[in-house]
Design an enzyme around this catalytic site. Sequence first.
Site, PDB file in Angstrom:
ATOM      1  N   SER A 267      -9.964   1.612   2.910  1.00  0.00           N
ATOM      2  CA  SER A 267      -9.002   2.462   2.045  1.00  0.00           C
ATOM      3  C   SER A 267      -8.152   1.667   1.424  1.00  0.00           C
ATOM      4  CB  SER A 267      -8.319   3.369   2.946  1.00  0.00           C
ATOM      5  OG  SER A 267      -7.315   2.880   3.808  1.00  0.00           O
TER       6      SER A 267
ATOM      7  N   LYS B 188       0.917  -1.174   0.092  1.00  0.00           N
ATOM      8  CA  LYS B 188      -0.143   0.054   0.039  1.00  0.00           C
ATOM      9  C   LYS B 188       1.073   1.365  -0.088  1.00  0.00           C
ATOM     10  CE  LYS B 188      -3.865   1.838   2.683  1.00  0.00           C
ATOM     11  NZ  LYS B 188      -4.746   1.805   3.769  1.00  0.00           N
TER      12      LYS B 188
ATOM     13  N   SER C 258      -9.790  -0.952   7.169  1.00  0.00           N
ATOM     14  CA  SER C 258      -9.319  -0.962   5.854  1.00  0.00           C
ATOM     15  C   SER C 258      -8.577  -2.296   5.133  1.00  0.00           C
ATOM     16  CB  SER C 258      -8.461   0.326   5.694  1.00  0.00           C
ATOM     17  OG  SER C 258      -9.223   1.446   5.634  1.00  0.00           O
TER      18      SER C 258
HETATM   19  N1  GLN Z   1     -13.074   3.231   6.682  1.00  0.00           N
HETATM   20  C1  GLN Z   1     -12.325   3.749   7.862  1.00  0.00           C
HETATM   21  C2  GLN Z   1     -12.154   5.254   7.686  1.00  0.00           C
HETATM   22  O1  GLN Z   1     -12.390   5.715   6.755  1.00  0.00           O
HETATM   23  C3  GLN Z   1     -11.190   2.922   7.962  1.00  0.00           C
HETATM   24  C4  GLN Z   1      -9.996   3.464   7.534  1.00  0.00           C
HETATM   25  C5  GLN Z   1      -8.641   2.603   7.625  1.00  0.00           C
HETATM   26  O2  GLN Z   1      -8.856   1.851   8.296  1.00  0.00           O
HETATM   27  N2  GLN Z   1      -7.786   3.024   7.154  1.00  0.00           N
HETATM   28  O3  GLN Z   1     -11.517   5.893   8.810  1.00  0.00           O
END
Ligand code: GLN
Length: 474
Positions: A152, A77, A176
């Site tokens: 994400s 990532k 994410s």
């Molecule tokens: N969807 C969650 C957020 O937007 C998790 C993000 C993540 O785990 N990086 O905060």
Amino acid sequence: MVTKRTTLDETRRALESGATTVEGVTSGFLETIEKGKRLNAFLSVFQRKAIERARDVDRKLAAGKAGRLAGMVIAVKDVICMKGERTTCGSKILENFVSLYDATAVARLQAEDAVIIGKTNMDEFAMGSSTENSAYGPVLNPVDESRVPGGSSGGSCVSVAAGMAHAALGTDTGGSIRQPASFCGIVGLKPTYGRVSRYGLVALASSFDQIGPFAGTVADAAAVLQVIAGHDELDSTSARVPVPDYNAALTKEIRGMHIGLPQEALGTGLDPEVRQAVEQTLDRLRGAGAVVEEITLPHSEYTISTYYILMTAEASSNLARFDGARYGERAPGVRDLAEMYTNSRTAGFGAETKRRIMLGTYVLSAGYYDAYYRKAQKVRRLIQDDFFRAFTKVDCILLPTSPTTAFRFGEKADDPLQMYLSDVYTVSANLAGVPAISVPCGVDGKGLPIGVQFVGKQFDEPTILKVADALGSL
Ligand code: GLN
């Protein structure tokens, strides 16, 4: 675009029999990346370097000196640093930022002879649940390209789901890794907070972030975790807890295991088809001799609000460094310091990042700190206590990973609250710092994957790996 996936075990066997080489395996993945370009999973692909590394590993294999991940090809990532490569975090503000050093997780993978094939697309600074927030365009779900892959870590997830790598590193601050894994039908593991070093990971919310693997199988996720886990003197929040043998946990024997089903888990907002798949999963587990017990996580209704107060607070503070001076593109033609900050941040950040910086700054501001930030910290403790209490009775907890299957592009993009609510089942593990793994457990009427997650005690990854692996063969 669904391509056949290859496991590390299959590759190892092909390498041993001489049917292929690491170079051959790597160029196969590079071809799939090229064919699947429209999915937009990668922000950089290391064509030449990956092949050079692969040849190196082939030489080491021939000499009998190869590391534990020889033959494995991994995507990373783009929020995790790799020396000499761009780390954009999916943001315009870091478009030209080149890392000065390797993240510990990356260094450990390379030390065991994994080939890193490229850096993957993501929601800007890992904020989002759909990968629609990337400054470099959305990632498509390979199962249905009109739908989001989740977020994400959408790019990392798709790189594995579409057969472009054996495994990938993602990060999980509030889901994410697990939520995209469930949307694309693969395995995603968020380790215990402190299990994997965060050194070289660009921080979103420092008390939540964890690096973890995506893979096609639980065994491959375990193989990656084995290498990246463990104390790192460069990250004082990485734990000095011994790393067990994760592969040894994959016995498929779950007879007598106590699995907690929170009474709050199958309530309103849960898609009926997801609910049905979860119920069928419980039946399969019972059939294999596991004992399903109803438990309660009484503060469940506060998880989303607590998470979004604390994570925006931490994010607003962490993102202060992207100011055009310390880090980030500087806006041209500015007259003074204030204008440099304002113009650089206005031009460099996308809408969701700005929203969260404003929310976080607000909850930390003098007049509201007690009412929001301090209160949320207290509730976080209560949520953590719910888990600790439950774990005195059960070995692990089962939850849906996401209330729905993959949604369409644009469906939630204009309604941040709806987007935040899609994290309702994932954020609690991050609030409590406990490990959780999402594995496929069926498909809905449209053929879209459904995931279920197992949440474990702190540092008890072996139990959730064991049950997740067993489920795959029930
Ligand atoms: N969807 C969650 C957020 O937007 C998790 C993000 C993540 O785990 N990086 O905060």
